[in-house]
Design a protein around this motif. Structure first.
Motif, PDB file in Angstrom:
ATOM      1  N   ILE A  82      10.845  -5.226  -6.366  1.00 15.52           N
ATOM      2  CA  ILE A  82      11.305  -6.036  -7.498  1.00 15.52           C
ATOM      3  C   ILE A  82      10.245  -6.109  -8.587  1.00 15.52           C
ATOM      4  CG2 ILE A  82      12.875  -7.432  -6.095  1.00 15.52           C
ATOM      5  CD1 ILE A  82      10.784  -9.703  -6.329  1.00 15.52           C
ATOM      6  N   LYS A  83      10.695  -6.505  -9.757  1.00 12.23           N
ATOM      7  CA  LYS A  83       9.833  -6.654 -10.923  1.00 12.23           C
ATOM      8  C   LYS A  83       8.637  -7.528 -10.549  1.00 12.23           C
ATOM      9  CE  LYS A  83      10.056  -8.272 -15.672  1.00 12.23           C
ATOM     10  NZ  LYS A  83      10.923  -8.734 -16.741  1.00 12.23           N
ATOM     11  N   GLY A  84       7.426  -7.020 -10.816  1.00  9.68           N
ATOM     12  CA  GLY A  84       6.211  -7.772 -10.546  1.00  9.68           C
ATOM     13  C   GLY A  84       5.538  -7.423  -9.229  1.00  9.68           C
ATOM     14  N   ASP A  85       6.193  -6.623  -8.387  1.00 13.30           N
ATOM     15  CA  ASP A  85       5.548  -6.204  -7.140  1.00 13.30           C
ATOM     16  C   ASP A  85       4.278  -5.416  -7.468  1.00 13.30           C
ATOM     17  OD1 ASP A  85       7.361  -7.362  -5.422  1.00 13.30           O
ATOM     18  OD2 ASP A  85       8.398  -5.502  -4.915  1.00 13.30           O
ATOM     19  N   ALA A  86       3.294  -5.517  -6.577  1.00  9.70           N
ATOM     20  CA  ALA A  86       2.020  -4.818  -6.751  1.00  9.70           C
ATOM     21  C   ALA A  86       1.978  -3.608  -5.828  1.00  9.70           C
ATOM     22  CB  ALA A  86       0.863  -5.752  -6.432  1.00  9.70           C
ATOM     23  N   PHE A  87       1.526  -2.490  -6.359  1.00  3.53           N
ATOM     24  CA  PHE A  87       1.423  -1.254  -5.589  1.00  3.53           C
ATOM     25  C   PHE A  87      -0.035  -0.811  -5.582  1.00  3.53           C
ATOM     26  CE2 PHE A  87       5.716  -1.740  -6.836  1.00  3.53           C
ATOM     27  CZ  PHE A  87       6.430  -1.333  -5.718  1.00  3.53           C
ATOM     28  N   PHE A  88      -0.591  -0.651  -4.375  1.00  5.78           N
ATOM     29  CA  PHE A  88      -1.987  -0.284  -4.191  1.00  5.78           C
ATOM     30  C   PHE A  88      -2.046   1.203  -3.842  1.00  5.78           C
ATOM     31  CE2 PHE A  88      -1.373  -4.678  -3.106  1.00  5.78           C
ATOM     32  CZ  PHE A  88      -2.417  -5.334  -3.727  1.00  5.78           C
ATOM     33  N   VAL A 140       0.894  -1.154   0.000  1.00  4.11           N
ATOM     34  CA  VAL A 140       0.000   0.000   0.000  1.00  4.11           C
ATOM     35  C   VAL A 140       0.933   1.205   0.000  1.00  4.11           C
ATOM     36  CG1 VAL A 140      -1.715   1.326   1.272  1.00  4.11           C
ATOM     37  CG2 VAL A 140      -1.850  -1.171   1.240  1.00  4.11           C
ATOM     38  N   VAL A 141       0.899   1.981  -1.069  1.00  2.00           N
ATOM     39  CA  VAL A 141       1.806   3.118  -1.190  1.00  2.00           C
ATOM     40  C   VAL A 141       1.550   4.096  -0.041  1.00  2.00           C
ATOM     41  CG1 VAL A 141       2.555   5.041  -2.633  1.00  2.00           C
ATOM     42  CG2 VAL A 141       1.957   2.849  -3.684  1.00  2.00           C
ATOM     43  N   GLY A 142       2.585   4.331   0.748  1.00  2.00           N
ATOM     44  CA  GLY A 142       2.480   5.218   1.902  1.00  2.00           C
ATOM     45  C   GLY A 142       2.233   4.499   3.210  1.00  2.00           C
ATOM     46  N   GLY A 143       2.023   3.188   3.149  1.00  2.00           N
ATOM     47  CA  GLY A 143       1.804   2.427   4.372  1.00  2.00           C
ATOM     48  C   GLY A 143       0.371   2.533   4.865  1.00  2.00           C
ATOM     49  N   ALA A 144       0.208   2.516   6.183  1.00  2.00           N
ATOM     50  CA  ALA A 144      -1.122   2.474   6.805  1.00  2.00           C
ATOM     51  C   ALA A 144      -2.014   3.648   6.419  1.00  2.00           C
ATOM     52  CB  ALA A 144      -0.981   2.408   8.322  1.00  2.00           C
ATOM     53  N   ASN A 145      -1.439   4.803   6.140  1.00  2.00           N
ATOM     54  CA  ASN A 145      -2.231   5.980   5.772  1.00  2.00           C
ATOM     55  C   ASN A 145      -2.549   6.044   4.278  1.00  2.00           C
ATOM     56  OD1 ASN A 145      -2.294   6.925   8.414  1.00  2.00           O
ATOM     57  ND2 ASN A 145      -0.351   7.993   8.165  1.00  2.00           N
ATOM     58  N   GLY A 146      -1.971   5.138   3.509  1.00  2.00           N
ATOM     59  CA  GLY A 146      -2.205   5.145   2.067  1.00  2.00           C
ATOM     60  C   GLY A 146      -1.622   6.387   1.413  1.00  2.00           C
ATOM     61  N   TRP A 147      -2.181   6.738   0.271  1.00  2.00           N
ATOM     62  CA  TRP A 147      -1.730   7.907  -0.502  1.00  2.00           C
ATOM     63  C   TRP A 147      -2.479   9.112   0.044  1.00  2.00           C
ATOM     64  CZ3 TRP A 147       2.251   9.049  -3.270  1.00  2.00           C
ATOM     65  CH2 TRP A 147       2.229  10.011  -4.271  1.00  2.00           C
ATOM     66  N   SER A 148      -1.855   9.798   1.005  1.00  2.00           N
ATOM     67  CA  SER A 148      -2.520  10.913   1.688  1.00  2.00           C
ATOM     68  C   SER A 148      -1.505  12.024   1.944  1.00  2.00           C
ATOM     69  CB  SER A 148      -3.117  10.435   3.007  1.00  2.00           C
ATOM     70  OG  SER A 148      -2.107   9.943   3.864  1.00  2.00           O
ATOM     71  N   MET A 149      -2.032  13.163   2.362  1.00  2.00           N
ATOM     72  CA  MET A 149      -1.150  14.291   2.675  1.00  2.00           C
ATOM     73  C   MET A 149      -0.196  13.865   3.789  1.00  2.00           C
ATOM     74  SD  MET A 149      -1.832  16.856   0.729  1.00  2.00           S
ATOM     75  CE  MET A 149      -1.177  18.245   1.602  1.00  2.00           C
ATOM     76  N   PRO A 150       1.100  13.998   3.575  1.00  2.00           N
ATOM     77  CA  PRO A 150       2.058  13.564   4.592  1.00  2.00           C
ATOM     78  C   PRO A 150       2.013  14.434   5.847  1.00  2.00           C
ATOM     79  CG  PRO A 150       3.194  14.579   2.744  1.00  2.00           C
ATOM     80  CD  PRO A 150       1.743  14.526   2.383  1.00  2.00           C
ATOM     81  N   THR A 167      -8.932   7.499  -9.046  1.00  2.00           N
ATOM     82  CA  THR A 167     -10.067   6.918  -8.339  1.00  2.00           C
ATOM     83  C   THR A 167      -9.723   6.387  -6.955  1.00  2.00           C
ATOM     84  OG1 THR A 167      -9.738   4.716  -9.262  1.00  2.00           O
ATOM     85  CG2 THR A 167     -11.131   6.244 -10.520  1.00  2.00           C
ATOM     86  N   GLY A 168      -8.446   6.117  -6.707  1.00  2.00           N
ATOM     87  CA  GLY A 168      -8.051   5.619  -5.401  1.00  2.00           C
ATOM     88  C   GLY A 168      -8.182   4.131  -5.230  1.00  2.00           C
TER      89      GLY A 168
END
Length: 130
Positions: free
Chosen positions: A57-63, A31-41, A96-97
């Protein structure tokens, strides 16, 4: 003879599957950003700190997790564009998030929020081959 061909086909399929198994098992979801997700730092360099100690690594998934309409994720083409928050030549990623992105290009990816980059909403994800 037909049995031998079938056995050969089955063995070949198993060998091919096993060759791909280690890279499949090694891929990780983030989850990009960890527990807070993609939010204002809340702290300076939040996203830089989030990537520390991680090996992508190649193939990792980013939410990319955020409320629709609050942010817009774009990939910018260079470190210079990233540093300047210049989204002119960017590639749209998600507004869309709910995006799950599997990164397969072995390179450094530069992501910014189109709306809040100057406030620190940007992350560098460096993808390695393995």
């Amino acid at each position: 003879m037909a049995s031998l061909r079938l056995t050969f086909a089955v063995v070949t399929a198993i060998v091919v599957a096993c060759m791909h198994l280690p890279t499949t098992l090694a891929a990780t979801g983030y989850v990009v950003g960890g527990a807070n997700g993609w939010s204002m730092p809340q702290k300076p360099n939040h996203y830089e700190n989030w990537t520390k100690g991680k090996r992508f690594i190649k193939g990792d998934a980013f939410f990319w997790v955020f409320k629709e309409g609050q942010h817009f994720v774009v990939e910018v083409p260079s470190k210079e564009a990233y540093d300047a928050c210049n989204t002119t030549a960017s590639t749209e990623v998600d507004g869309t998030g709910g995006l799950i992105e599997y990164l397969v290009d072995v390179k450094t990816h530069y992501y910014v929020c189109k709306y809040h980059c100057s406030k620190g909403m940007k992350v560098i994800i460096d993808i390695k081959a393995s």
